[in-house]
Each structure stands twice: as structure tokens, then as C-alpha cells.
Scaffold this motif. Structure first.
Motif, PDB file in Angstrom:
ATOM      1  N   MET A   1       0.829  -1.203   0.000  1.00 14.18           N
ATOM      2  CA  MET A   1       0.000   0.000   0.000  1.00 14.18           C
ATOM      3  C   MET A   1       0.864   1.254   0.000  1.00 14.18           C
ATOM      4  O   MET A   1       0.608   2.207  -0.763  1.00 14.18           O
ATOM      5  CB  MET A   1      -0.924  -0.008   1.218  1.00 14.18           C
ATOM      6  CG  MET A   1      -1.858   1.200   1.309  1.00 14.18           C
ATOM      7  SD  MET A   1      -3.049   1.274  -0.039  1.00 14.18           S
ATOM      8  CE  MET A   1      -4.148  -0.087   0.423  1.00 14.18           C
ATOM      9  N   MET A   2       1.901   1.278   0.820  1.00 14.84           N
ATOM     10  CA  MET A   2       2.798   2.428   0.868  1.00 14.84           C
ATOM     11  C   MET A   2       3.527   2.610  -0.458  1.00 14.84           C
ATOM     12  O   MET A   2       3.718   3.741  -0.921  1.00 14.84           O
ATOM     13  CB  MET A   2       3.815   2.249   2.006  1.00 14.84           C
ATOM     14  CG  MET A   2       3.189   2.283   3.395  1.00 14.84           C
ATOM     15  SD  MET A   2       4.334   1.734   4.680  1.00 14.84           S
ATOM     16  CE  MET A   2       5.619   2.954   4.538  1.00 14.84           C
ATOM     17  N   ALA A   3       3.922   1.504  -1.096  1.00 16.89           N
ATOM     18  CA  ALA A   3       4.630   1.580  -2.378  1.00 16.89           C
ATOM     19  C   ALA A   3       3.717   2.133  -3.465  1.00 16.89           C
ATOM     20  O   ALA A   3       4.144   2.972  -4.283  1.00 16.89           O
ATOM     21  CB  ALA A   3       5.141   0.192  -2.767  1.00 16.89           C
ATOM     22  N   LEU A   4       2.462   1.678  -3.485  1.00 17.13           N
ATOM     23  CA  LEU A   4       1.509   2.183  -4.482  1.00 17.13           C
ATOM     24  C   LEU A   4       1.317   3.694  -4.343  1.00 17.13           C
ATOM     25  O   LEU A   4       1.303   4.429  -5.331  1.00 17.13           O
ATOM     26  CB  LEU A   4       0.163   1.478  -4.336  1.00 17.13           C
ATOM     27  CG  LEU A   4       0.073   0.015  -4.783  1.00 17.13           C
ATOM     28  CD1 LEU A   4      -1.305  -0.541  -4.488  1.00 17.13           C
ATOM     29  CD2 LEU A   4       0.383  -0.118  -6.270  1.00 17.13           C
ATOM     30  N   VAL A   5       1.147   4.142  -3.100  1.00 17.05           N
ATOM     31  CA  VAL A   5       0.943   5.570  -2.852  1.00 17.05           C
ATOM     32  C   VAL A   5       2.177   6.369  -3.258  1.00 17.05           C
ATOM     33  O   VAL A   5       2.079   7.479  -3.793  1.00 17.05           O
ATOM     34  CB  VAL A   5       0.604   5.822  -1.368  1.00 17.05           C
ATOM     35  CG1 VAL A   5       0.550   7.316  -1.069  1.00 17.05           C
ATOM     36  CG2 VAL A   5      -0.721   5.164  -1.010  1.00 17.05           C
ATOM     37  N   CYS A   6       3.344   5.810  -3.027  1.00 17.10           N
ATOM     38  CA  CYS A   6       4.588   6.499  -3.351  1.00 17.10           C
ATOM     39  C   CYS A   6       4.833   6.578  -4.858  1.00 17.10           C
ATOM     40  O   CYS A   6       5.262   7.605  -5.377  1.00 17.10           O
ATOM     41  CB  CYS A   6       5.763   5.799  -2.659  1.00 17.10           C
ATOM     42  SG  CYS A   6       7.364   6.569  -2.940  1.00 17.10           S
TER      43      CYS A   6
ATOM     44  N   VAL B   1      -5.164   1.080  -9.659  1.00 13.82           N
ATOM     45  CA  VAL B   1      -3.714   1.288  -9.612  1.00 13.82           C
ATOM     46  C   VAL B   1      -2.991  -0.035  -9.393  1.00 13.82           C
ATOM     47  O   VAL B   1      -1.922  -0.283  -9.979  1.00 13.82           O
ATOM     48  CB  VAL B   1      -3.369   2.297  -8.492  1.00 13.82           C
ATOM     49  CG1 VAL B   1      -1.870   2.318  -8.220  1.00 13.82           C
ATOM     50  CG2 VAL B   1      -3.837   3.696  -8.870  1.00 13.82           C
ATOM     51  N   LEU B   2      -3.556  -0.903  -8.552  1.00 12.21           N
ATOM     52  CA  LEU B   2      -2.949  -2.210  -8.303  1.00 12.21           C
ATOM     53  C   LEU B   2      -2.922  -3.043  -9.580  1.00 12.21           C
ATOM     54  O   LEU B   2      -1.920  -3.724  -9.868  1.00 12.21           O
ATOM     55  CB  LEU B   2      -3.736  -2.939  -7.213  1.00 12.21           C
ATOM     56  CG  LEU B   2      -3.179  -4.298  -6.740  1.00 12.21           C
ATOM     57  CD1 LEU B   2      -1.776  -4.140  -6.184  1.00 12.21           C
ATOM     58  CD2 LEU B   2      -4.095  -4.895  -5.684  1.00 12.21           C
ATOM     59  N   ALA B   3      -3.995  -2.989 -10.363  1.00  8.41           N
ATOM     60  CA  ALA B   3      -4.042  -3.707 -11.641  1.00  8.41           C
ATOM     61  C   ALA B   3      -2.990  -3.152 -12.598  1.00  8.41           C
ATOM     62  O   ALA B   3      -2.315  -3.925 -13.305  1.00  8.41           O
ATOM     63  CB  ALA B   3      -5.433  -3.591 -12.254  1.00  8.41           C
TER      64      ALA B   3
ATOM     65  N   TYR C   1      -4.734   9.318   0.677  1.00  8.39           N
ATOM     66  CA  TYR C   1      -3.784   8.221   0.559  1.00  8.39           C
ATOM     67  C   TYR C   1      -2.500   8.486   1.340  1.00  8.39           C
ATOM     68  O   TYR C   1      -1.803   7.535   1.732  1.00  8.39           O
ATOM     69  CB  TYR C   1      -3.503   7.938  -0.918  1.00  8.39           C
ATOM     70  CG  TYR C   1      -4.722   7.399  -1.619  1.00  8.39           C
ATOM     71  CD1 TYR C   1      -5.185   6.118  -1.357  1.00  8.39           C
ATOM     72  CD2 TYR C   1      -5.445   8.192  -2.500  1.00  8.39           C
ATOM     73  CE1 TYR C   1      -6.327   5.627  -1.977  1.00  8.39           C
ATOM     74  CE2 TYR C   1      -6.588   7.716  -3.119  1.00  8.39           C
ATOM     75  CZ  TYR C   1      -7.021   6.426  -2.847  1.00  8.39           C
ATOM     76  OH  TYR C   1      -8.172   5.943  -3.440  1.00  8.39           O
ATOM     77  N   PHE C   2      -2.190   9.742   1.584  1.00 10.82           N
ATOM     78  CA  PHE C   2      -1.080  10.055   2.488  1.00 10.82           C
ATOM     79  C   PHE C   2      -1.404   9.550   3.897  1.00 10.82           C
ATOM     80  O   PHE C   2      -0.561   8.922   4.553  1.00 10.82           O
ATOM     81  CB  PHE C   2      -0.821  11.561   2.519  1.00 10.82           C
ATOM     82  CG  PHE C   2       0.199  11.964   3.554  1.00 10.82           C
ATOM     83  CD1 PHE C   2       1.551  11.777   3.333  1.00 10.82           C
ATOM     84  CD2 PHE C   2      -0.209  12.528   4.752  1.00 10.82           C
ATOM     85  CE1 PHE C   2       2.495  12.140   4.295  1.00 10.82           C
ATOM     86  CE2 PHE C   2       0.719  12.901   5.723  1.00 10.82           C
ATOM     87  CZ  PHE C   2       2.074  12.702   5.488  1.00 10.82           C
TER      88      PHE C   2
ATOM     89  N   PHE D   1       2.608   5.910  -7.623  1.00  9.73           N
ATOM     90  CA  PHE D   1       1.581   6.402  -8.545  1.00  9.73           C
ATOM     91  C   PHE D   1       1.112   7.799  -8.151  1.00  9.73           C
ATOM     92  O   PHE D   1       0.589   8.005  -7.053  1.00  9.73           O
ATOM     93  CB  PHE D   1       0.402   5.435  -8.601  1.00  9.73           C
ATOM     94  CG  PHE D   1       0.723   4.153  -9.313  1.00  9.73           C
ATOM     95  CD1 PHE D   1       0.548   4.040 -10.681  1.00  9.73           C
ATOM     96  CD2 PHE D   1       1.223   3.062  -8.615  1.00  9.73           C
ATOM     97  CE1 PHE D   1       0.850   2.864 -11.344  1.00  9.73           C
ATOM     98  CE2 PHE D   1       1.535   1.880  -9.257  1.00  9.73           C
ATOM     99  CZ  PHE D   1       1.351   1.779 -10.639  1.00  9.73           C
ATOM    100  N   SER D   2       1.277   8.740  -9.052  1.00 10.65           N
ATOM    101  CA  SER D   2       0.950  10.142  -8.772  1.00 10.65           C
ATOM    102  C   SER D   2      -0.540  10.367  -8.537  1.00 10.65           C
ATOM    103  O   SER D   2      -0.932  11.314  -7.851  1.00 10.65           O
ATOM    104  CB  SER D   2       1.422  11.042  -9.922  1.00 10.65           C
ATOM    105  OG  SER D   2       0.827  10.642 -11.149  1.00 10.65           O
ATOM    106  N   THR D   3      -1.386   9.480  -9.097  1.00 12.44           N
ATOM    107  CA  THR D   3      -2.827   9.631  -8.891  1.00 12.44           C
ATOM    108  C   THR D   3      -3.227   9.419  -7.429  1.00 12.44           C
ATOM    109  O   THR D   3      -4.318   9.808  -7.023  1.00 12.44           O
ATOM    110  CB  THR D   3      -3.612   8.637  -9.778  1.00 12.44           C
ATOM    111  OG1 THR D   3      -3.133   7.309  -9.532  1.00 12.44           O
ATOM    112  CG2 THR D   3      -3.438   8.980 -11.248  1.00 12.44           C
TER     113      THR D   3
END
Length: 309
Positions: free
Chosen positions: A45-50, A300-302, A60-61, A52-54
């Protein structure tokens, strides 16, 4: 040193999760897998937020901050508990117990306050969408995380000092699988009234602040949702809020069950089950709930899976 010199106990023993040796292999494998899922889910989850700019938004922060807290507070308890499942001697030093207790109390309180901050974020997003970026600035988000952590670690100093300044001059067997307030207070050979009061007040203040913030936020949120004319808009608003409501409900109910009720020996098993749920299971469930119920995270995960796999 002064705290340690006041007690004759230098080591504590845990009763552990179970007395049944037949259950130990199953429990070890199960909780090891749960811990691995917790780490992978929250780091992911932290990696996705970091990446992907969306997802570079206040919501999400705060969610990535919650994931960090979940990793830390699960790690304070689970590895030690897993090692004790494989060991015949389930012991911890007096100082080690104090440190475990301090960091666990701090991180659980931080999680509670972060959940209230997330409800405020949802309130601003749904009730004041045009002013959302002006209200939920980067500084505001950082301040919410910083002050939640600061207040939590500060109140934990009071609880830890209170509990570990008590004399422990009798049994050193903690009827639990980690250092927690109720079983520790049972071992003291002096009055624990003031510690019970301190714990009750701090837990109640933190809990009431969180509940009031969440209740008021969602009262205004539901009023705004019912005023919406678009069914699609209602569904989107409910979707973003439902994940948070589920996480809050699971976490708060188990915490209040353990800490804000009269304790007696007849509830020890229930205490352990509730403790397992909010110390080990909840950190795993949070990222899963947000992943499965949040369309943006699933999208985003997809993308990430197609890109990297």
C-alpha cells in the motif's frame, strides 16, 4: 534504574496463547502467514501511494501513514509471540517488557487518532469538495500525522511510568502473550487504583475524541450524501467511506472490549481473543479492506501488476 530497583522481579514469563501442544504448529503457521500478509499488504500500500501520482492525495497520504503504523505495532508483538510458540520458556526481561508496552501503547493510540484524522479528511472531501485542496494541504496532512504521533507517544510515557513504577514482588507469570496493562496490574503487590484510573482516563479521552470526531464527521457526510441528486455520486461517496467505517468498527470495538470494562478472571480467554484480533489481525485487514473496497486502489494495483509482472 530507579524503576528496576523498586521491584524484585527482573524477568516476566508469559502463559502464551494456548496450553495445547497440538495447536502450536497450526497457530505458528497461521500467525506467521498473517504477519507476512500484514507486511506485504502494508508495504505494498505504501509503495503504491509512493509510486503512482494519482494517489498523491491527502486521503492516501493518511492511508500510507496508517500502513506504517500497522507494520510497526504488529512487529512489536507478533515476532516475539511467534518465537514463544516454538520455545518452552516464554520469558522477557523487565526492561524488554517495559519497552514493548511503551511502543505498543504509543502505536495503538497513534492508529486511533489517525483513524479520526481520516474521517475528518472524508468530511472535507465530501462536504467541501471545492475547498478540499485549500483545506487539506500538505502541511495540514503532515501536522495531523505528527500531532497524532506526538500525543500518543507522550500519553504512553504516563502509562508506562505508572505501570512499571509499581512493585512486582510476587508471581512473574503474565497471563497473556505480550505485556499489557490488565495482566501486569494483577501481578503488582501494591494498590493499582491510580494506574487503573490513569489508564481508564487516557483510553477514554483518546477513544471519546476519536468517536466524537468520527461521529460528527459522518453525520455531516451522510447529510451531504442524502442531499446528492446523482446516484453515481452517492455510490462513490459511500464506497470511499465504507472502507474507513469497517476498519474503525473492527479496531475500536475490540480495543474498548479489552480496556473499558471491568476485568475478572472469567474473561481471560475473551481478552486474549480480542487482543489477537486488534494486535495481529487488524493490521492485516486494513490494507486488504482498502484494496478490495476502493476502486482507485484496485485500478492502480491492476496497473502495477500489468507493468511489473
Amino acid at each position: 534504574m530507579d524503576i528496576i530497583n523498586k521491584t524484585q522481579v527482573t524477568m516476566f514469563e508469559f502463559s502464551g496463547l494456548t496450553d495445547s501442544k497440538e495447536l502450536v504448529p497450526f497457530l505458528f503457521i497461521f500467525f506467521f502467514l498473517v504477519y507476512m500478509v500484514t507486511l506485504v499488504g502494508n508495504v505494498g500500500m505504501m509503495a503504491l501511494v509512493c509510486v503512482f501520482s494519482t494517489l498523491h492525495t491527502p486521503m492516501y497520504f493518511l492511508l500510507s501513514s496508517l500502513s506504517m503504523v500497522d507494520i510497526l505495532y504488529s512487529s512489536v508483538i507478533t515476532p516475539n509471540m511467534l518465537s514463544h510458540l516454538l520455545s518452552s520458556k516464554k520469558s522477557i526481561s523487565f526492561l524488554g517488557c517495559a519497552l514493548q508496552f511503551y511502543f505498543f501503547c504509543s502505536l495503538v493510540s497513534t492508529e486511533t487518532l489517525l483513524l479520526s484524522s481520516m474521517s475528518y479528511d472524508r468530511y472535507v472531501a465530501i462536504c467541501h469538495p471545492l475547498h478540499y485542496t485549500l483545506i487539506m494541504t500538505k502541511k495540514k496532512c503532515f501536522d495531523l500525522v505528527f500531532y497524532s504521533s506526538f500525543a500518543s507517544f507522550l500519553q504512553s510515557v504516563a502509562q508506562t511510568s505508572c505501570v512499571f513504577s509499581l512493585p512486582f514482588c510476587g508471581s512473574n507469570l503474565i497471563d497473556h502473550f505480550y505485556c499489557d496493562i490488565p495482566p501486569l496490574l494483577k501481578l503488582s503487590c501494591s494498590s493499582t487504583f491510580h494506574c487503573n484510573m490513569v489508564t481508564g482516563i487516557l483510553v477514554a479521552v483518546c477513544g471519546m475524541y476519536t468517536l466524537v470526531t468520527i461521529f460528527l464527521s459522518y453525520t455531516f457526510i451522510f447529510i451531504s450524501i442524502f442531499k446528492m441528486t446523482s446516484n453515481k455520486g452517492r455510490q462513490k461517496a459511500f464506497s470511499t467511506c465504507s472502507s474507513h467505517i469497517i476498519c474503525v468498527s473492527i479496531f475500536m470495538m475490540t480495543v474498548f472490549f479489552v480496556y473499558l470494562r471491568p476485568h475478572s478472571g472469567t474473561f481471560d480467554k475473551q481478552d486474549k481473543v480480542a487482543s489477537v484480533f486488534y494486535t495481529i489481525m487488524t493490521p492485516m485487514l486494513n490494507p486488504l479492506i482498502y484494496s478490495l473496497r476502493n476502486q482507485e486502489v484496485k485500478r492502480v494495483l491492476a496497473q502495477a501488476m500489468l507493468k511489473y509482472f
